[in-house]
Design an enzyme around this catalytic site. Structure first.
Site, mmCIF file in Angstrom:
data_model
loop_
_atom_site.group_PDB
_atom_site.id
_atom_site.type_symbol
_atom_site.label_atom_id
_atom_site.label_comp_id
_atom_site.label_asym_id
_atom_site.label_seq_id
_atom_site.Cartn_x
_atom_site.Cartn_y
_atom_site.Cartn_z
ATOM 1 N N PRO A 269 79.455 -101.063 15.119
ATOM 2 C CA PRO A 269 78.577 -101.284 13.972
ATOM 3 C C PRO A 269 79.304 -101.074 12.645
ATOM 4 O O PRO A 269 80.138 -100.172 12.518
ATOM 5 C CB PRO A 269 77.494 -100.218 14.160
ATOM 6 N N GLY A 270 79.004 -101.925 11.686
ATOM 7 C CA GLY A 270 79.474 -101.724 10.316
ATOM 8 C C GLY A 270 78.250 -101.534 9.434
ATOM 9 O O GLY A 270 77.847 -100.429 9.088
ATOM 10 N N ARG A 271 77.599 -102.658 9.138
ATOM 11 C CA ARG A 271 76.451 -102.690 8.238
ATOM 12 C C ARG A 271 75.388 -101.636 8.565
ATOM 13 O O ARG A 271 74.904 -100.940 7.674
ATOM 14 C CB ARG A 271 75.822 -104.087 8.329
ATOM 15 N N CYS A 337 82.971 -114.663 -17.111
ATOM 16 C CA CYS A 337 82.664 -115.867 -17.887
ATOM 17 C C CYS A 337 82.305 -117.058 -17.012
ATOM 18 O O CYS A 337 81.947 -118.113 -17.512
ATOM 19 C CB CYS A 337 83.860 -116.238 -18.769
ATOM 20 N N TYR A 367 79.807 -104.200 2.767
ATOM 21 C CA TYR A 367 80.372 -105.432 2.210
ATOM 22 C C TYR A 367 80.119 -105.551 0.701
ATOM 23 O O TYR A 367 79.683 -106.589 0.214
ATOM 24 C CB TYR A 367 79.825 -106.653 2.975
HETATM 25 C C1 PLP Z 1 82.872 -107.332 10.941
HETATM 26 C C2 PLP Z 1 82.948 -106.941 12.342
HETATM 27 C C3 PLP Z 1 82.134 -105.901 12.836
HETATM 28 C C4 PLP Z 1 81.050 -105.243 12.034
HETATM 29 O O1 PLP Z 1 79.955 -106.097 11.974
HETATM 30 P P1 PLP Z 1 78.531 -105.634 11.375
HETATM 31 O O2 PLP Z 1 77.718 -106.855 11.482
HETATM 32 O O3 PLP Z 1 78.766 -105.181 9.985
HETATM 33 O O4 PLP Z 1 78.011 -104.552 12.232
HETATM 34 C C5 PLP Z 1 82.320 -105.510 14.146
HETATM 35 N N1 PLP Z 1 83.244 -106.104 14.936
HETATM 36 C C6 PLP Z 1 84.030 -107.117 14.501
HETATM 37 C C7 PLP Z 1 85.014 -107.713 15.425
HETATM 38 C C8 PLP Z 1 83.899 -107.571 13.198
HETATM 39 O O5 PLP Z 1 84.661 -108.592 12.776
#
Ligand code: PLP
Length: 395
Positions: A269-271, A337, A367
Site C-alpha cells: 500500500p502507498g496511498r 505563468c 503523490y
Molecule cells: C505505486 C505502486 C504501489 C503503491 O500503489 P498505491 O495505489 O498507492 O497503493 C504499489 N506497488 C507498485 C508496484 C507500485 O508501482
C-alpha cells in the site's frame, strides 16, 4: 527504533511541531505552501493496516518518501518497503538497518541490480520478461534470489489508474517465467497491481484467482504472492468501501486458491497508508471574482487532481475576523505563468474569501510532494507537524 531520522535533528523537528493548523498559521503566517504532517495518524494508519492484512505489509516508498513520513510508518511497525530504484533502496537501507527493501520495478538498470545486490543485500527482484530475468541472474550471480513475476490483471475500470498497461505479463509468459526462475534454483513469487485507488474490493479476489490458475499450470511451488497496492483513500468526491472489505476479499481469494500456509503474502500500500496523514496550507494571493490565485498548483503538490478524478476537501482559515458563513464555488489557480496551471472543477469556500486568507487542502499525503517540480521557480518545501485531527475526520 535506532533508525529513526528524527534522532539526528531532534531540535529542528521540535521547532516545527504545532498543536493544530491554525497555530501554524498564527506562528508562521506563511506566504509559501506548508505541508502539515500528522505523524500520529500516519503511525496509527500503518498499525491498523498491518493488523488487518493477512501477511507482510510493504510501504510503497514512491507515494511519499519524506523522512518524517517514513519514520511515522516505521514507528507503526512497517519494516518492509516496496522500492523501485537505487536511490529509494539506499534511502531505506541507510536509514533503517533492520528494514527490508524489495526491488519491485520490472525494468532495472544493470548497474542498479548489481549495486543493490552487492551493497544493500537486496534479494527480491520483480521481472515481467525473460530478458530481465537473464539480466538479474547475470548481474547477481543467481544465488539466494527470489524472482517475483509481475502479471497483468484485467482493467475492470474500478481503479483510477490502469497499472497493468505498462507492466506485467500474460498468463502463458508468467508460467514460462516461473518455471525458468525455478529451474535456475531461485525462489519464486507472483505479483500484481490492480491500479491505484481501487473502489471495488472484489477485484483483488479476481486477480488472486488468476494467480491460482498460473501457479497450478506452472507446477512450481511459489514462495510468495504479492497483491500490490491500490487500497483507496477517502477523498471528498468518492465513496469507497472500508478497508475490512478489501481484506475479506483477499482472505477469500487466498482461500479459494488453496495457497500453502508457507507462502509469504505481501501487500504494497502507498496511498491508503499516507493520504490522510498530511494536508497543505496555501494562501490566496489575489481574487478576481470567482477566481482565486493561490501559491501552489498543478506543477507543485496538486498535480494528481489533473490526472484523475479525485477531489480534496478544503477549508478557509482567516486570522482577522470571521469569514462569511455562506459558501460559493471558486476556481483555484496555481502560481506559475502557465495557463494550464488551474485545478479542475470548483471548490466551495466562504463567499467573501479574499487575498491573505489561507486555504487548507486536506488528504494530500499521497503523490503530492513526491511529484512536485521546480517549474517557474515555485517549489513547495516547508513541512511542519501538527497533532489535531485532520479536517476530513472533523466534519
Ligand atoms: C505505486 C505502486 C504501489 C503503491 O500503489 P498505491 O495505489 O498507492 O497503493 C504499489 N506497488 C507498485 C508496484 C507500485 O508501482
Amino acid at each position: 527504533m535506532d533508525g529513526l531520522q528524527e534522532k539526528r535533528a531532534p531540535d529542528a523537528r521540535a521547532k516545527r511541531r504545532f498543536d493544530d493548523v491554525v497555530s501554524v498559521v498564527r506562528a508562521l503566517q506563511p506566504g509559501y505552501p506548508v505541508y502539515c504532517l500528522r505523524p500520529k495518524l500516519l503511525t496509527e494508519t500503518a498499525k491498523r493496516f498491518i493488523s488487518l492484512f493477512p501477511g507482510t505489509v510493504l510501504y510503497a516508498v514512491k507515494c511519499n518518501p519524506r523522512p518524517e513520513v517514513l519514520d511515522a510508518v516505521y514507528r507503526g511497525g512497517i519494516r518492509h518497503f516496496d522500492t523501485a530504484s537505487l536511490p529509494e533502496i539506499a534511502q531505506i537501507c541507510d536509514t533503517y538497518p533492520d528494514a527490508h527493501a524489495y526491488f519491485m520495478h520490472p525494468v532495472k538498470a544493470r548497474a542498479a541490480i548489481r549495486m543493490t545486490h552487492k551493497a544493500y543485500g537486496i534479494r527480491h527482484y520483480v521481472i515481467d520478461h525473460e530478458d530481465e530475468l537473464a539480466k538479474v541472474l547475470e548481474e547477481t550471480g543467481g544465488k539466494d534470489l527470489t524472482i517475483i513475476v509481475r502479471i497483468k490483471t484485467e482493467d475492470t475500470g474500478d481503479s483510477l489508474y490502469d497499472l497493468a498497461s505498462k507492466f506485467g505479463t500474460g498468463p502463458d509468459e508468467a508460467v514460462a517465467l516461473l518455471r525458468a526462475a525455478n529451474n535456475r534454483d531461485c525462489k519464486t513469487g507472483l505479483a500484481f497491481h490492480i491500479g491505484s485507488q481501487c473502489r471495488e474490493p472484489k477485484v483483488y479476489r479476481k486477480a488472486l484467482a488468476l494467480c491460482g490458475d498460473i501457479i497450478a499450470r506452472s507446477g512450481v511451488e511459489i514462495d510468495s504472492l504479492d497483491v500490490g497496492g491500490g487500497f483507496p483513500a477517502y477523498y471528498a468526491n468518492t465513496q469507497v468501501p472500508p478497508l475490512e472489505d478489501y481484506m475479506a476479499e483477499i482472505r477469500g481469494g487466498l482461500n479459494d486458491i488453496g495457497l500453502k500456509p508457507t507462502v509469504e503474502v505481501f501487500s504494497e500500500p502507498g496511498r491508503a497508508l499516507v493520504a490522510a496523514g498530511c494536508s497543505l496550507l496555501t494562501q490566496v494571493q489575489l481574487r478576481k471574482d470567482d477566481r482565486l490565485y493561490i501559491n501552489d498548483g498543478i506543477y507543485g503538490s496538486l498535480s494528481e487532481m489533473t490526472q484523475v478524478d479525485i477531489r480534496m476537501p478544503v477549508r478557509l482559515i482567516r486570522l482577522q475576523g470571521e469569514a462569511a458563513p455562506k459558501l460559493r464555488p471558486f476556481i483555484l489557480n496555481g502560481p506559475t505563468c502557465d495557463s494550464l496551471d488551474v485545478l479542475p472543477g470548483t471548490f466551495d469556500l466562504p463567499e467573501d474569501t479574499r487575498e491573505g486568507d489561507w486555504i487548507e487542502i486536506d488528504q494530500l499525503g499521497a503523490y503530492s510532494n513526491a511529484l512536485a517540480t521546480h517549474f517557474n521557480g515555485f517549489y513547495p518545501e516547508a513541512f511542519v507537524e501538527v497533532h489535531d485531527a485532520p479536517p476530513a475526520a472533523r466534519s
